[in-house]
Design an enzyme around this catalytic site. Sequence first.
Site, PDB file in Angstrom:
ATOM      1  CB  CYS A  65      -0.941  -0.160   1.233  1.00 24.41           C
ATOM      2  SG  CYS A  65      -0.328   0.405   2.642  1.00 24.41           S
ATOM      3  CG  HIS A  98      17.807 -10.350  13.350  1.00 28.22           C
ATOM      4  ND1 HIS A  98      18.475  -9.385  13.855  1.00 28.22           N
ATOM      5  CD2 HIS A  98      18.805 -11.139  13.044  1.00 28.22           C
ATOM      6  CE1 HIS A  98      20.065  -9.630  13.559  1.00 28.22           C
ATOM      7  NE2 HIS A  98      19.852 -10.671  12.899  1.00 28.22           N
TER       8      HIS A  98
END
Length: 144
Positions: A65, A98
């Site tokens: 978006c 991570h």
Amino acid sequence: MKISIGNDHAGTDYKNAIVKLLEDKGIEVTNYGTNSNDSVDYPDFVHPVAKDVVANNVDFGILICGSANGVAMTANKYPEVRAGLCWTKEIVSLIRQHNNANILCIPARFTAIQQALEMVETFLNTDFEGGRHQKRVDKIPMSC
């Protein structure tokens, strides 16, 4: 590999370029996004992608978006979703390594299409490192 993709009106051109990239790689794509530049409500396109990820119908999701904030906020309402908002491929590497992100959120108004394609490549080709990061990922879902 299977990918679900969703976008609002700001991300239509990006979505089309990403779908072509993925299909050229032989990746199956489910397109929940709009195919128009006419204004739409981004949550309508986020929920099906997030539901596919949660149900393990796909390996990953991609959402696009204008700022990617709305799609990230909506997707992250699902406890099993780890949607990361990225504007560089270095950040993409980190959300995979991570955070074990399973949805990539791209801000169309703040990235170029070529940059978005590179981010998708990085997302698909970066593995979760596990180890010390796993205990942190385990703490992400909220428990009441």
